[in-house]
Design a protein around this motif. Structure first.
Motif, PDB file in Angstrom:
ATOM      1  N   HIS A 141      -3.951   0.493  -7.205  1.00 42.61           N
ATOM      2  CA  HIS A 141      -3.153   1.205  -6.202  1.00 42.61           C
ATOM      3  C   HIS A 141      -1.801   0.517  -6.012  1.00 42.61           C
ATOM      4  CE1 HIS A 141      -2.198   3.610  -2.686  1.00 42.61           C
ATOM      5  NE2 HIS A 141      -1.972   2.501  -2.010  1.00 42.61           N
ATOM      6  N   ARG A 147       0.489   1.259  -8.893  1.00 35.29           N
ATOM      7  CA  ARG A 147       1.021   2.631  -8.851  1.00 35.29           C
ATOM      8  C   ARG A 147       2.144   2.765  -7.825  1.00 35.29           C
ATOM      9  NH1 ARG A 147      -4.665   4.001  -9.413  1.00 35.29           N
ATOM     10  NH2 ARG A 147      -5.015   4.821 -11.522  1.00 35.29           N
ATOM     11  N   GLN A 148       2.039   2.038  -6.722  1.00 33.52           N
ATOM     12  CA  GLN A 148       3.080   2.129  -5.690  1.00 33.52           C
ATOM     13  C   GLN A 148       4.396   1.525  -6.183  1.00 33.52           C
ATOM     14  OE1 GLN A 148       2.172   4.184  -3.170  1.00 33.52           O
ATOM     15  NE2 GLN A 148       0.355   4.072  -4.476  1.00 33.52           N
ATOM     16  N   ASP A 166       0.804  -1.221   0.000  1.00 33.45           N
ATOM     17  CA  ASP A 166       0.000   0.000   0.000  1.00 33.45           C
ATOM     18  C   ASP A 166       0.837   1.271   0.000  1.00 33.45           C
ATOM     19  OD1 ASP A 166      -2.632  -1.110  -0.002  1.00 33.45           O
ATOM     20  OD2 ASP A 166      -2.301  -1.770   2.053  1.00 33.45           O
ATOM     21  N   ARG A 211      -7.985  -1.777  -5.844  1.00 31.64           N
ATOM     22  CA  ARG A 211      -6.882  -2.107  -4.933  1.00 31.64           C
ATOM     23  C   ARG A 211      -5.638  -2.486  -5.739  1.00 31.64           C
ATOM     24  NH1 ARG A 211      -6.534  -5.409   0.199  1.00 31.64           N
ATOM     25  NH2 ARG A 211      -4.940  -4.235   1.327  1.00 31.64           N
TER      26      ARG A 211
END
Length: 307
Positions: free
Chosen positions: A245, A248-249, A209, A242
């Protein structure tokens, strides 16, 4: 032995699932005796989606598939004939402790299909029973050594499920475990694998995350001169937002080269195909669109991070 690692872009459409595919077919109302052939047909639909994406601009030198021998042998052989990047698993499906699907014959199966990457999935927590850890590390070191002695690439999928005590420490909140506990445990697990001589070229890592956790992961997999070892993001069947995300991290972090995502990209298409709501062609087009979107998202996020 060649250079350890693989640091070129890699976007894998993963459909090596076996037991979960069987369950999916049964839930779609497929008769038990028809399940094997329907699962094989579903995997051919996913593969057609992959090829559709290639025909429509997915980068052929970075796009790949992960498929099993049990239900996808024909797909694997065609992928090799077509010159696609492809990975195949060696582990028994659904096992808590890693073991070889074909026992002492594991090497023969790898040589027969000659995949670009040989993949092993392992569930491993640093707080697991020491004997269980020892058994897993010994088996994986045997695989790692065998592959590298023959200049073959090793893809290790590392899952770090919570122990009962770890889950209790966050009040049973699995998302909190994923965010606050699992990253450090994963770094520790990777260090234990390295110490034991288990040396993947690519680590398939559960989504993280926070970008700083991706940076910690990449630093660990590359420590000690492992400068070309890569990480790919796995999807774990999570919902698309999710997974977006997580992508992208990781995108743009040195060492993060792409992803290996499965159910998030093909679940709806395959389910629609199995229950008769989608034609094979429509399901393949849907899967292709989802796959292309994931590639574009990762590429664009990496470009944005570099600016």
């Amino acid at each position: 032995m060649g250079t350890l690692g693989y640091d070129r872009p890699l976007y894998i459409l993963a459909f090596d699932h076996r037991s979960s595919f069987e369950e999916m077919a049964q839930k779609a109302g497929v008769a038990p005796d028809e399940v094997p052939e329907r699962v094989r047909a579903a995997k051919r639909v996913i593969y057609e989606g992959f090829q559709h994406a290639i025909r429509n601009g997915a980068p052929r030198d970075a796009a790949g598939i992960l498929v099993d021998e049990q239900y996808g042998a024909d797909v694997a052989r065609d992928a090799r004939a077509q010159g696609y990047l492809f990975a195949m698993p060696v582990e028994k499906s659904g096992q808590k402790v890693f073991d070889f699907e074909y026992g002492e014959d594991f090497a023969k199966h790898i040589e027969d299909f000659n995949p670009t990457f040989t993949k092993a999935l392992v569930r491993y927590n640093p707080d697991d029973d020491p004997e269980t850890k020892r058994i897993q590390l010994e088996r994986l070191k045997r695989l790692s050594d065998w592959l590298h002695e023959r200049d073959r690439k090793f893809l290790l999928e590392l899952l770090v499920p919570a122990t009962k005590a770890q889950l209790e420490s966050v009040g049973g909140d699995t998302e909190r475990y994923d965010r606050d506990v699992r990253p450090s445990l994963t770094v520790q697990a990777i260090a234990e694998f390295q110490e034991a001589g288990v040396e993947p070229d690519i680590w398939k890592i559960e989504g993280l995350d926070r970008r700083e956790d991706c940076e910690r992961m990449a630093a660990q997999v590359r420590q000690g001169g492992r400068d070309h070892v890569g990480c790919v993001v796995l999807g774990r069947g999570a919902d698309p937002d999710r997974v977006d995300h997580w992508l992208r991290q990781g995108a743009g972090v040195p060492g993060y080269i792409g992803f290996a995502i499965g159910r998030t990209l093909w679940w709806d298409g395959v389910r629609g195909y199995l229950n008769g709501n989608l034609s094979a062609e429509a399901a393949a087009e849907q899967i292709a669109a989802n796959y292309r979107r994931a590639i574009d998202l990762f590429v664009e996020a990496a470009a944005a991070a570099a600016r």
